[in-house]
Write an enzyme that holds these catalytic residues in place. Structure first.
Site, short mmCIF file in Angstrom:
data_model
loop_
_atom_site.label_atom_id
_atom_site.label_comp_id
_atom_site.label_asym_id
_atom_site.label_seq_id
_atom_site.Cartn_x
_atom_site.Cartn_y
_atom_site.Cartn_z
CE1 TYR A 2 24.77 28.49 -90.82
CE2 TYR A 2 22.75 27.97 -89.64
CZ TYR A 2 23.39 28.48 -90.75
OH TYR A 2 22.66 29.00 -91.79
CB THR A 21 20.01 27.78 -85.99
OG1 THR A 21 20.78 26.83 -86.75
CG2 THR A 21 19.51 28.89 -86.90
CE LYS A 22 24.67 23.49 -86.09
NZ LYS A 22 23.95 22.41 -86.76
CG ASN A 23 21.09 23.25 -78.47
OD1 ASN A 23 20.76 23.05 -79.64
ND2 ASN A 23 20.48 22.66 -77.46
#
Length: 377
Positions: A188, A190-192
Protein backbone atom coordinates in the site's frame (compact mmCIF):
# COMPACT_ATOMS: atom_id res chain seq x y z
CA UNK A 1 1.56 28.11 12.05
CA UNK A 2 3.44 25.28 10.37
CA UNK A 3 1.61 22.54 8.46
CA UNK A 4 2.99 19.05 9.19
CA UNK A 5 0.95 16.24 7.60
CA UNK A 6 0.77 12.78 9.10
CA UNK A 7 2.52 11.52 5.97
CA UNK A 8 3.69 13.06 2.71
CA UNK A 9 4.26 10.92 -0.38
CA UNK A 10 5.10 13.82 -2.70
CA UNK A 11 8.52 14.48 -1.18
CA UNK A 12 9.56 10.90 -1.76
CA UNK A 13 8.23 10.93 -5.32
CA UNK A 14 10.23 14.05 -6.17
CA UNK A 15 13.44 12.18 -5.30
CA UNK A 16 12.76 9.28 -7.67
CA UNK A 17 10.36 10.61 -10.27
CA UNK A 18 12.67 10.34 -13.29
CA UNK A 19 13.59 6.75 -12.44
CA UNK A 20 9.95 5.89 -11.77
CA UNK A 21 8.79 7.38 -15.06
CA UNK A 22 11.40 5.33 -16.91
CA UNK A 23 10.19 2.17 -15.15
CA UNK A 24 6.55 2.81 -16.01
CA UNK A 25 7.45 3.63 -19.62
CA UNK A 26 9.39 0.37 -19.80
CA UNK A 27 6.18 -1.51 -18.97
CA UNK A 28 4.13 0.56 -21.39
CA UNK A 29 6.57 -0.20 -24.18
CA UNK A 30 6.44 -3.91 -23.38
CA UNK A 31 2.61 -3.98 -23.32
CA UNK A 32 2.88 -6.78 -20.73
CA UNK A 33 0.81 -5.63 -17.75
CA UNK A 34 -0.08 -8.75 -15.75
CA UNK A 35 2.66 -10.83 -14.08
CA UNK A 36 5.51 -11.32 -16.59
CA UNK A 37 9.16 -10.27 -16.40
CA UNK A 38 8.72 -7.24 -14.16
CA UNK A 39 6.87 -9.24 -11.52
CA UNK A 40 9.30 -12.13 -11.75
CA UNK A 41 12.22 -9.72 -11.41
CA UNK A 42 10.72 -8.08 -8.36
CA UNK A 43 9.99 -11.47 -6.79
CA UNK A 44 13.62 -12.54 -7.24
CA UNK A 45 14.94 -9.28 -5.82
CA UNK A 46 12.70 -9.39 -2.74
CA UNK A 47 13.55 -13.05 -2.12
CA UNK A 48 17.25 -12.15 -2.27
CA UNK A 49 16.80 -9.15 0.04
CA UNK A 50 14.93 -11.14 2.67
CA UNK A 51 16.91 -14.36 2.30
CA UNK A 52 13.91 -16.56 1.53
CA UNK A 53 13.39 -19.22 -1.14
CA UNK A 54 10.15 -17.94 -2.65
CA UNK A 55 8.50 -14.53 -2.97
CA UNK A 56 5.17 -14.43 -4.79
CA UNK A 57 3.44 -11.22 -5.81
CA UNK A 58 -0.31 -10.81 -5.41
CA UNK A 59 -2.90 -8.06 -5.54
CA UNK A 60 -2.80 -6.81 -1.92
CA UNK A 61 -1.68 -7.55 1.61
CA UNK A 62 -5.16 -8.80 2.38
CA UNK A 63 -4.94 -11.28 -0.49
CA UNK A 64 -1.51 -12.38 0.73
CA UNK A 65 -3.11 -13.44 4.01
CA UNK A 66 -6.10 -15.03 2.32
CA UNK A 67 -3.98 -16.96 -0.18
CA UNK A 68 -1.79 -18.25 2.65
CA UNK A 69 -4.78 -19.59 4.57
CA UNK A 70 -6.23 -21.12 1.41
CA UNK A 71 -2.92 -22.83 0.62
CA UNK A 72 -2.94 -24.36 4.10
CA UNK A 73 -6.48 -25.65 3.68
CA UNK A 74 -8.01 -23.55 6.46
CA UNK A 75 -11.75 -24.12 6.44
CA UNK A 76 -14.98 -24.08 8.41
CA UNK A 77 -14.54 -25.39 11.94
CA UNK A 78 -10.85 -24.46 12.16
CA UNK A 79 -9.47 -21.86 14.57
CA UNK A 80 -6.78 -19.30 13.84
CA UNK A 81 -5.21 -17.38 16.74
CA UNK A 82 -4.33 -13.72 16.23
CA UNK A 83 -4.37 -10.29 17.86
CA UNK A 84 -7.42 -8.03 18.33
CA UNK A 85 -5.22 -4.94 17.87
CA UNK A 86 -4.46 -4.81 14.16
CA UNK A 87 -5.97 -3.88 10.81
CA UNK A 88 -9.32 -5.53 10.08
CA UNK A 89 -7.98 -7.77 7.28
CA UNK A 90 -5.84 -9.88 9.61
CA UNK A 91 -8.94 -11.48 11.09
CA UNK A 92 -11.46 -10.96 8.29
CA UNK A 93 -9.60 -13.36 5.99
CA UNK A 94 -10.06 -16.07 8.62
CA UNK A 95 -13.80 -15.52 8.78
CA UNK A 96 -14.10 -15.41 4.99
CA UNK A 97 -13.00 -19.05 4.89
CA UNK A 98 -15.52 -20.03 7.56
CA UNK A 99 -12.88 -20.46 10.25
CA UNK A 100 -12.98 -18.73 13.64
CA UNK A 101 -10.55 -15.97 14.69
CA UNK A 102 -9.43 -16.55 18.27
CA UNK A 103 -8.04 -13.39 19.82
CA UNK A 104 -5.18 -13.11 22.31
CA UNK A 105 -4.45 -9.85 24.13
CA UNK A 106 -1.40 -7.74 23.36
CA UNK A 107 1.79 -7.04 25.25
CA UNK A 108 1.33 -3.49 26.61
CA UNK A 109 5.01 -2.68 25.99
CA UNK A 110 5.52 -3.87 22.41
CA UNK A 111 1.86 -3.60 21.25
CA UNK A 112 2.32 -6.97 19.52
CA UNK A 113 0.39 -10.11 20.45
CA UNK A 114 1.42 -11.43 23.88
CA UNK A 115 3.42 -14.46 22.75
CA UNK A 116 3.28 -16.12 26.17
CA UNK A 117 -0.52 -16.08 26.17
CA UNK A 118 -0.83 -17.93 22.87
CA UNK A 119 -0.19 -21.26 24.60
CA UNK A 120 -3.37 -20.92 26.67
CA UNK A 121 -5.59 -20.52 23.59
CA UNK A 122 -4.43 -23.53 21.59
CA UNK A 123 -7.14 -26.18 21.14
CA UNK A 124 -7.49 -29.27 18.94
CA UNK A 125 -9.16 -26.96 16.41
CA UNK A 126 -6.19 -24.56 16.19
CA UNK A 127 -4.68 -24.80 12.74
CA UNK A 128 -2.65 -21.56 12.50
CA UNK A 129 -1.42 -18.50 14.35
CA UNK A 130 -1.16 -15.12 12.62
CA UNK A 131 1.41 -12.93 14.36
CA UNK A 132 1.35 -9.25 13.34
CA UNK A 133 4.61 -7.28 13.42
CA UNK A 134 2.80 -4.10 14.35
CA UNK A 135 3.94 -0.58 13.42
CA UNK A 136 7.30 -1.91 12.20
CA UNK A 137 8.37 -3.77 15.37
CA UNK A 138 8.94 -7.48 14.84
CA UNK A 139 7.31 -9.78 17.38
CA UNK A 140 9.36 -12.41 19.20
CA UNK A 141 8.19 -15.20 16.93
CA UNK A 142 11.15 -17.42 17.78
CA UNK A 143 9.57 -17.98 21.23
CA UNK A 144 6.55 -19.71 19.68
CA UNK A 145 7.78 -21.11 16.36
CA UNK A 146 9.17 -24.38 17.78
CA UNK A 147 6.09 -25.19 19.83
CA UNK A 148 3.77 -24.55 16.90
CA UNK A 149 5.88 -26.73 14.63
CA UNK A 150 5.75 -29.58 17.16
CA UNK A 151 1.97 -29.26 17.34
CA UNK A 152 1.65 -29.06 13.54
CA UNK A 153 0.20 -25.56 13.80
CA UNK A 154 1.19 -23.15 11.04
CA UNK A 155 2.78 -19.78 11.80
CA UNK A 156 1.85 -16.92 9.48
CA UNK A 157 3.65 -13.58 9.81
CA UNK A 158 1.62 -10.49 8.95
CA UNK A 159 4.41 -8.19 7.75
CA UNK A 160 2.20 -5.51 6.20
CA UNK A 161 3.75 -2.79 8.37
CA UNK A 162 7.26 -4.11 8.82
CA UNK A 163 9.22 -4.50 5.59
CA UNK A 164 12.90 -4.52 6.53
CA UNK A 165 12.37 -5.20 10.24
CA UNK A 166 14.48 -7.98 11.75
CA UNK A 167 15.44 -9.80 14.92
CA UNK A 168 18.75 -11.30 15.95
CA UNK A 169 18.05 -14.98 16.61
CA UNK A 170 20.88 -17.36 17.54
CA UNK A 171 23.40 -14.79 16.29
CA UNK A 172 21.68 -14.59 12.89
CA UNK A 173 19.76 -11.64 11.44
CA UNK A 174 16.28 -12.91 10.53
CA UNK A 175 14.00 -10.62 8.59
CA UNK A 176 10.29 -10.61 9.21
CA UNK A 177 8.49 -12.94 6.84
CA UNK A 178 11.24 -15.59 6.84
CA UNK A 179 10.51 -17.54 10.02
CA UNK A 180 6.91 -18.69 9.71
CA UNK A 181 5.36 -20.95 7.11
CA UNK A 182 4.31 -17.78 5.29
CA UNK A 183 5.16 -14.10 5.43
CA UNK A 184 2.51 -11.70 4.12
CA UNK A 185 3.42 -8.21 2.90
CA UNK A 186 1.49 -5.15 1.74
CA UNK A 187 2.73 -2.52 -0.70
CA UNK A 188 0.00 0.00 0.00
CA UNK A 189 1.40 3.46 -0.89
CA UNK A 190 2.07 4.57 2.71
CA UNK A 191 4.06 1.45 3.68
CA UNK A 192 7.83 1.53 4.22
CA UNK A 193 8.09 -0.12 0.81
CA UNK A 194 5.01 1.19 -0.95
CA UNK A 195 3.80 1.14 -4.52
CA UNK A 196 1.44 3.52 -6.30
CA UNK A 197 -1.65 1.38 -5.82
CA UNK A 198 -2.49 -1.92 -4.20
CA UNK A 199 -0.02 -4.78 -4.14
CA UNK A 200 1.05 -7.65 -1.93
CA UNK A 201 3.50 -10.51 -1.56
CA UNK A 202 3.72 -13.94 0.06
CA UNK A 203 7.06 -15.41 1.15
CA UNK A 204 7.78 -19.02 2.01
CA UNK A 205 10.68 -21.47 2.18
CA UNK A 206 8.37 -24.35 1.29
CA UNK A 207 8.52 -24.98 -2.47
CA UNK A 208 5.32 -27.07 -2.48
CA UNK A 209 3.35 -24.31 -0.78
CA UNK A 210 4.89 -21.74 -3.13
CA UNK A 211 3.49 -23.69 -6.07
CA UNK A 212 0.10 -23.74 -4.34
CA UNK A 213 0.17 -19.95 -4.07
CA UNK A 214 1.14 -19.59 -7.73
CA UNK A 215 -1.89 -21.63 -8.74
CA UNK A 216 -4.33 -20.11 -6.27
CA UNK A 217 -3.56 -16.55 -7.36
CA UNK A 218 -4.71 -17.40 -10.90
CA UNK A 219 -7.96 -19.27 -10.16
CA UNK A 220 -6.23 -22.57 -9.40
CA UNK A 221 -4.86 -22.73 -12.94
CA UNK A 222 -2.45 -25.59 -13.67
CA UNK A 223 -2.50 -25.53 -17.49
CA UNK A 224 -4.25 -23.67 -20.26
CA UNK A 225 -7.89 -23.42 -19.13
CA UNK A 226 -7.35 -26.30 -16.68
CA UNK A 227 -8.17 -25.54 -13.04
CA UNK A 228 -7.28 -28.00 -10.29
CA UNK A 229 -9.19 -26.12 -7.58
CA UNK A 230 -11.06 -22.93 -6.80
CA UNK A 231 -8.55 -20.14 -6.47
CA UNK A 232 -8.91 -16.39 -6.91
CA UNK A 233 -7.80 -13.56 -9.17
CA UNK A 234 -4.94 -11.95 -7.25
CA UNK A 235 -2.00 -10.92 -9.40
CA UNK A 236 0.58 -8.18 -8.88
CA UNK A 237 0.50 -6.05 -12.02
CA UNK A 238 3.66 -5.22 -13.93
CA UNK A 239 3.50 -1.45 -13.41
CA UNK A 240 3.42 -1.85 -9.64
CA UNK A 241 6.26 -4.37 -9.82
CA UNK A 242 8.37 -1.98 -11.90
CA UNK A 243 7.73 0.84 -9.42
CA UNK A 244 8.61 -1.41 -6.48
CA UNK A 245 11.82 -2.51 -8.19
CA UNK A 246 12.84 1.16 -8.32
CA UNK A 247 12.01 1.68 -4.67
CA UNK A 248 13.42 -1.52 -3.15
CA UNK A 249 17.10 -0.45 -3.33
CA UNK A 250 16.25 2.63 -1.25
CA UNK A 251 14.21 0.97 1.51
CA UNK A 252 17.16 0.42 3.87
CA UNK A 253 18.10 4.10 3.76
CA UNK A 254 14.48 5.13 4.27
CA UNK A 255 14.20 2.81 7.27
CA UNK A 256 17.40 4.33 8.71
CA UNK A 257 15.87 7.78 8.33
CA UNK A 258 12.73 6.61 10.11
CA UNK A 259 14.87 5.37 13.00
CA UNK A 260 16.69 8.71 13.19
CA UNK A 261 13.34 10.50 13.29
CA UNK A 262 12.11 8.15 16.03
CA UNK A 263 15.17 8.85 18.16
CA UNK A 264 14.80 12.58 17.57
CA UNK A 265 11.21 12.41 18.83
CA UNK A 266 12.39 10.67 22.01
CA UNK A 267 15.06 13.30 22.62
CA UNK A 268 12.63 16.14 21.95
CA UNK A 269 10.11 14.71 24.42
CA UNK A 270 12.83 14.91 27.08
CA UNK A 271 14.02 18.34 25.95
CA UNK A 272 10.51 19.81 26.08
CA UNK A 273 9.72 18.10 29.37
CA UNK A 274 6.73 16.04 28.24
CA UNK A 275 8.09 12.51 28.71
CA UNK A 276 5.83 12.10 31.76
CA UNK A 277 2.81 12.64 29.49
CA UNK A 278 4.01 10.92 26.30
CA UNK A 279 5.50 7.41 26.20
CA UNK A 280 7.77 6.61 23.25
CA UNK A 281 7.39 3.26 21.45
CA UNK A 282 9.50 0.35 22.64
CA UNK A 283 12.25 -1.43 20.70
CA UNK A 284 13.62 -4.82 21.76
CA UNK A 285 17.40 -4.83 22.23
CA UNK A 286 17.72 -7.71 19.76
CA UNK A 287 15.30 -6.22 17.24
CA UNK A 288 15.37 -3.61 14.49
CA UNK A 289 12.26 -1.40 14.50
CA UNK A 290 11.47 0.24 11.14
CA UNK A 291 8.78 2.62 12.47
CA UNK A 292 6.09 2.31 9.85
CA UNK A 293 4.16 4.42 12.33
CA UNK A 294 5.45 6.35 15.33
CA UNK A 295 2.78 5.47 17.89
CA UNK A 296 2.99 6.97 21.37
CA UNK A 297 0.84 6.44 24.44
CA UNK A 298 -0.26 9.79 25.76
CA UNK A 299 -2.42 11.49 28.39
CA UNK A 300 -5.61 13.19 27.19
CA UNK A 301 -5.25 11.63 23.74
CA UNK A 302 -8.41 12.95 22.12
CA UNK A 303 -7.91 16.50 23.42
CA UNK A 304 -4.26 16.46 22.30
CA UNK A 305 -5.22 15.19 18.86
CA UNK A 306 -7.77 17.98 18.46
CA UNK A 307 -5.23 20.60 19.56
CA UNK A 308 -2.59 19.30 17.15
CA UNK A 309 -5.10 19.32 14.28
CA UNK A 310 -6.04 22.93 15.07
CA UNK A 311 -2.34 23.82 14.90
CA UNK A 312 -1.59 22.14 11.59
CA UNK A 313 -0.23 18.79 12.79
CA UNK A 314 -1.65 15.65 11.20
CA UNK A 315 -2.12 12.61 13.42
CA UNK A 316 -3.91 9.26 13.24
CA UNK A 317 -5.34 6.76 15.71
CA UNK A 318 -4.48 3.10 15.02
CA UNK A 319 -6.85 1.52 16.06
CA UNK A 320 -9.79 3.20 17.83
CA UNK A 321 -11.91 0.03 18.02
CA UNK A 322 -10.18 -3.33 18.59
CA UNK A 323 -11.32 -6.20 16.41
CA UNK A 324 -13.18 -8.09 19.13
CA UNK A 325 -15.51 -5.09 19.45
CA UNK A 326 -16.09 -4.61 15.73
CA UNK A 327 -19.72 -5.15 14.66
CA UNK A 328 -18.60 -7.56 11.94
CA UNK A 329 -17.20 -9.90 14.60
CA UNK A 330 -20.10 -9.68 17.05
CA UNK A 331 -21.01 -13.31 16.37
CA UNK A 332 -17.73 -14.39 18.00
CA UNK A 333 -19.20 -13.46 21.36
CA UNK A 334 -16.45 -11.22 22.69
CA UNK A 335 -17.28 -8.23 24.89
CA UNK A 336 -15.74 -5.12 26.37
CA UNK A 337 -13.18 -6.09 28.99
CA UNK A 338 -12.09 -9.35 27.36
CA UNK A 339 -8.79 -7.88 26.15
CA UNK A 340 -7.95 -5.00 28.50
CA UNK A 341 -4.50 -4.22 27.10
CA UNK A 342 -5.77 -3.82 23.53
CA UNK A 343 -8.72 -1.75 24.76
CA UNK A 344 -6.46 0.53 26.81
CA UNK A 345 -4.10 1.09 23.88
CA UNK A 346 -7.01 1.98 21.61
CA UNK A 347 -7.90 4.81 24.02
CA UNK A 348 -4.49 6.39 24.61
CA UNK A 349 -2.38 5.73 21.48
CA UNK A 350 -1.61 8.36 18.87
CA UNK A 351 0.43 8.17 15.68
CA UNK A 352 2.59 11.24 15.07
CA UNK A 353 3.93 12.35 11.67
CA UNK A 354 6.42 9.78 10.37
CA UNK A 355 8.03 9.52 6.94
CA UNK A 356 11.68 9.53 5.86
CA UNK A 357 11.58 13.10 4.55
CA UNK A 358 10.19 14.63 7.76
CA UNK A 359 12.39 17.63 8.62
CA UNK A 360 13.95 18.25 12.06
CA UNK A 361 12.27 21.66 12.30
CA UNK A 362 8.92 20.02 11.56
CA UNK A 363 9.46 17.52 14.33
CA UNK A 364 10.41 20.28 16.72
CA UNK A 365 7.22 22.14 15.84
CA UNK A 366 5.18 18.98 16.51
CA UNK A 367 6.72 18.44 19.94
CA UNK A 368 6.65 22.14 20.82
CA UNK A 369 2.93 22.15 20.02
CA UNK A 370 2.43 19.08 22.21
CA UNK A 371 4.32 20.78 25.04
CA UNK A 372 2.13 23.89 24.77
CA UNK A 373 -0.94 21.66 25.07
CA UNK A 374 0.29 19.94 28.22
CA UNK A 375 1.45 23.22 29.80
CA UNK A 376 -2.04 24.66 29.33
CA UNK A 377 -3.87 21.55 30.50
Amino acid sequence: MMNVPAFDLKRNYEMLKDELKDAVNRVLESQRFILGEEVEGFEREVASYLGVSNALGCASGTDALLLSLMALGIREGDEVITTPYTFFATASVVSRLGARPVFVDIDPVTYNIDIDKIYDHITPKTKAVIVVHLFGHMAQVEKIEGLLRDKRIYLIEDCAQSFGAWRKIDDDIRYCGTIGTFGCFSFYPTKNLGGYGDGGLVTTNDDYLADRIRKLRVHGLCGEYVHEELGMNSRLDAIQAAILRCRLPHVDEWNKQRRIIAERYRILFDTYGISEFVKSPHEDTDGYHVFHQYVVRCDKRDELMKYLTENGVGTRVYYPLPLHLQPAFSSLGYKMGDFPQAEALSKNSLSLPMYPELLPEEQEYVVDTMAKFYRSN
